[in-house]
Design a protein around this motif. Structure first.
Motif, mmCIF file in Angstrom:
data_model
loop_
_atom_site.group_PDB
_atom_site.id
_atom_site.type_symbol
_atom_site.label_atom_id
_atom_site.label_comp_id
_atom_site.label_asym_id
_atom_site.label_seq_id
_atom_site.Cartn_x
_atom_site.Cartn_y
_atom_site.Cartn_z
ATOM 1 N N UNK A 51 0.581 -1.151 0.018
ATOM 2 C CA UNK A 51 0.190 -0.031 -0.038
ATOM 3 C C UNK A 51 0.817 1.165 -0.001
ATOM 4 N N UNK A 52 1.828 1.110 0.346
ATOM 5 C CA UNK A 52 2.817 2.258 0.246
ATOM 6 C C UNK A 52 3.290 3.021 -1.017
ATOM 7 N N UNK A 80 12.135 2.904 -7.095
ATOM 8 C CA UNK A 80 12.767 3.243 -6.045
ATOM 9 C C UNK A 80 13.811 1.994 -5.841
ATOM 10 N N UNK A 81 14.196 1.028 -6.385
ATOM 11 C CA UNK A 81 13.782 0.530 -7.778
ATOM 12 C C UNK A 81 12.522 0.013 -7.760
ATOM 13 N N UNK A 82 11.780 -0.513 -6.779
ATOM 14 C CA UNK A 82 10.290 -1.004 -6.829
ATOM 15 C C UNK A 82 9.700 0.005 -7.795
ATOM 16 N N UNK A 83 8.575 -0.524 -8.798
ATOM 17 C CA UNK A 83 7.680 0.346 -9.506
ATOM 18 C C UNK A 83 6.896 0.933 -8.492
ATOM 19 N N UNK A 84 6.485 2.346 -8.612
ATOM 20 C CA UNK A 84 5.646 3.143 -7.744
ATOM 21 C C UNK A 84 4.435 3.612 -8.768
ATOM 22 N N UNK A 86 -0.172 8.152 -3.558
ATOM 23 C CA UNK A 86 0.222 6.990 -2.672
ATOM 24 C C UNK A 86 0.844 7.720 -1.382
ATOM 25 N N UNK A 87 1.063 6.948 -0.358
ATOM 26 C CA UNK A 87 1.647 7.390 0.910
ATOM 27 C C UNK A 87 3.216 8.100 0.519
ATOM 28 N N UNK A 138 14.809 6.147 -2.572
ATOM 29 C CA UNK A 138 15.620 4.914 -2.929
ATOM 30 C C UNK A 138 15.462 4.271 -1.640
ATOM 31 N N UNK A 139 15.450 2.760 -1.897
ATOM 32 C CA UNK A 139 15.330 1.730 -1.040
ATOM 33 C C UNK A 139 16.512 0.944 -0.777
#
Length: 482
Positions: free
Chosen positions: A207-208, A308-312, A339-340, A360-361
């Motif tokens: 959900x983030x 982030x590298x996950x797609x947002x 999105x949050x 970034x993550x």
């Protein structure tokens, strides 16, 4: 050669050429896509037979591979699986990869171009090939604080370092245990996935970053930024009617609970933000116009793709709106969606003197010998507002927490800047409760956004200040305690 034989020869030659062309297309042109396709089980079998690198949070592996005596060679296991699942994702022989397991797969498997020399060394030394470790930016204490504060409520919490963009917490609830999807029994994995996929609470959704919500009154930060950039000041007077008739419509905008915004007909911009006056911001939206609101939202990142590298999921301000829709959009309703992570980025940009850092993550990638292969470098994504506007907004947000709708986010001895939001969804459902903030206001170390779906345990009585602000406070306290 007679005519029939010549024709047959041409047909056979054409078939051979077609076969050679098809084989070349599949084996050369499509090879990369086919190898990376999540449905390619052969690739997974090959990957499982190597020691996959760990995913590390706070110096400890939260995803690791251990040797097992079965055809796959290694078993992926997850420590505190549900807590970190939104970031790690899962690695499954049946359903492929998600999260960091997917986004950083070439490093975890050791197949990245930057690891070529390491692979050559393994070839000459006979060492079993190993993947690299991927160290995330998440702080385990901050993650745990966000998880505990959100409790059993559905929603999300995301926290950023506003000066670098590093993601300190990424909590989505309800969550799931990746271990049940990482097993080598296809029957058990299929049953577990079907149960999770059929769950109406959607635990597999992060959900983030993958869910967009109406941001409600947290979007008033965007309105306020647009107003300040257009020349208004915190002392500028806005209309403050009890209700705002929408032009060309029989509908009206009212304040929360049907209240007024004070004894007079006008209110300062600072006070309108402090008490979250809907009618003032609806009229402000009409005065500024949809184009100005859209431009300012885009300056904060709305409408832009992000990894982030996950797609947002992309946050949106509606493309075409009439006057009533503009007024509703100004209070974070109609078709505005965020999105949050996006709302945390809004607060982070304000905290960082208007400069929005790229979130970034992944912090560091290390090869099996612990040599650094890749390290994150903070990057300015865009300038959202001027430093002067950011400073004025900061003081106005401090007023929200000290003497407005966000008093539940107060921390003794710390100046917290924040904004609450209560976003209507449908007539039948309770509103979403929002809060976004950063602290300390004078030297920010964290920006946070919280959304609690349908009011959480408070239901229809929920407000962002009552339900979401205490969660944000717990996250901020965890960061400040580091």
């Amino acid at each position: 050669m007679n005519t029939p034989l010549r024709r047959i020869s041409v047909v056979v030659l054409s078939m051979f050429l077609a076969l050679m062309g098809a084989a070349t297309w599949v084996q050369f042109v499509q090879a990369g896509d086919l190898n990376s396709d999540r449905r390619n089980v052969r690739t997974l079998y090959r990957e499982f037979d190597n020691s996959r690198g760990p995913i590390v949070i706070g110096g400890e592996p939260v995803a690791s591979s251990t040797p097992v005596d079965d055809p796959f060679g290694y078993q992926r296991t997850y420590a505190n699986g549900a807590l970190f699942a939104p970031a790690t994702g899962f690695y499954s022989v049946v359903y492929g990869r998600t999260g960091i397991e997917d986004a950083a797969n070439e490093y975890l498997t050791g197949t990245a171009d930057s690891l070529f020399l390491s692979r050559v060394q393994d070839l000459f030394t006979g060492r079993q090939p190993q993947g690299s470790s991927v160290e995330l930016t998440i702080d385990p204490a901050v993650q745990q604080a966000a998880w505990d504060a959100l409790g059993e409520q559905r929603g999300a919490v995301v926290a950023l370092d506003p000066t670098t963009g590093a993601i300190l917490a990424m909590v989505s609830r309800p969550s799931y245990d990746p271990n049940v999807l990482a097993g080598h029994s296809t029957t058990a994995v299929n049953e577990a996935y079907r149960a999770l996929d059929a769950d109406p609470s959607r635990p597999l959704v992060n959900r983030t970053i993958r869910e967009t919500y109406p941001p409600g009154s947290t979007f008033k930060l965007v309105d306020t930024a647009a107003a300040l950039e257009a020349g208004l000041t915190p002392e500028s007077q806005l209309a403050a009617p009890v209700s705002l008739p929408l032009p060309g419509s029989s509908a009206q905008i009212r304040n929360f609970g049907g209240s007024d915004c004070g004894p007079g007909e006008t209110i300062s911009l600072a006070d309108a933000l402090r008490i979250s006056c809907n009618t003032s911001y609806g009229q402000l939206g009409l005065d500024l116009g949809a184009d100005a609101l859209r431009a300012q939202s885009e300056a904060f990142g709305f409408g832009s793709d992000l990894e982030i590298p996950l797609a947002v999921a992309t946050s949106r301000f509606p493309a075409e709106v009439d006057a009533p829709q503009t007024a509703l959009s100004a209070i974070g309703q109609y078709e505005v969606r965020a999105t949050p992570l996006q709302m945390a980025m809004v607060s982070a940009a304000i905290a960082n003197d208007g400069a929005q850092m790229a979130p970034y993550l992944v912090q560091t990638v290390r090869d099996p010998d612990l040599a650094v292969v890749r390290e994150a470098s903070p990057e300015v994504l865009r300038t959202s507002v001027s430093a002067q506007t950011a400073g004025a907004l900061t003081e106005m947000m401090v007023g929200v927490v000290e003497n407005g709708t966000g008093t539940s986010a107060r921390i003794p001895g710390v100046r917290v800047a924040g904004k609450s939001g209560t976003a209507q969804t449908t007539d039948e459902a309770a509103p979403h409760a929002w809060f976004t903030a950063f602290a300390p206001a004078d030297a920010p170390r964290v920006a946070v956004a919280v959304v609690v779906e349908n009011g959480g345990s408070a239901g229809s009585e929920a407000t962002g200040g009552r339900v979401a602000a205490p969660i944000a406070r717990a996250v901020i306290e965890a960061v400040l305690a580091r």
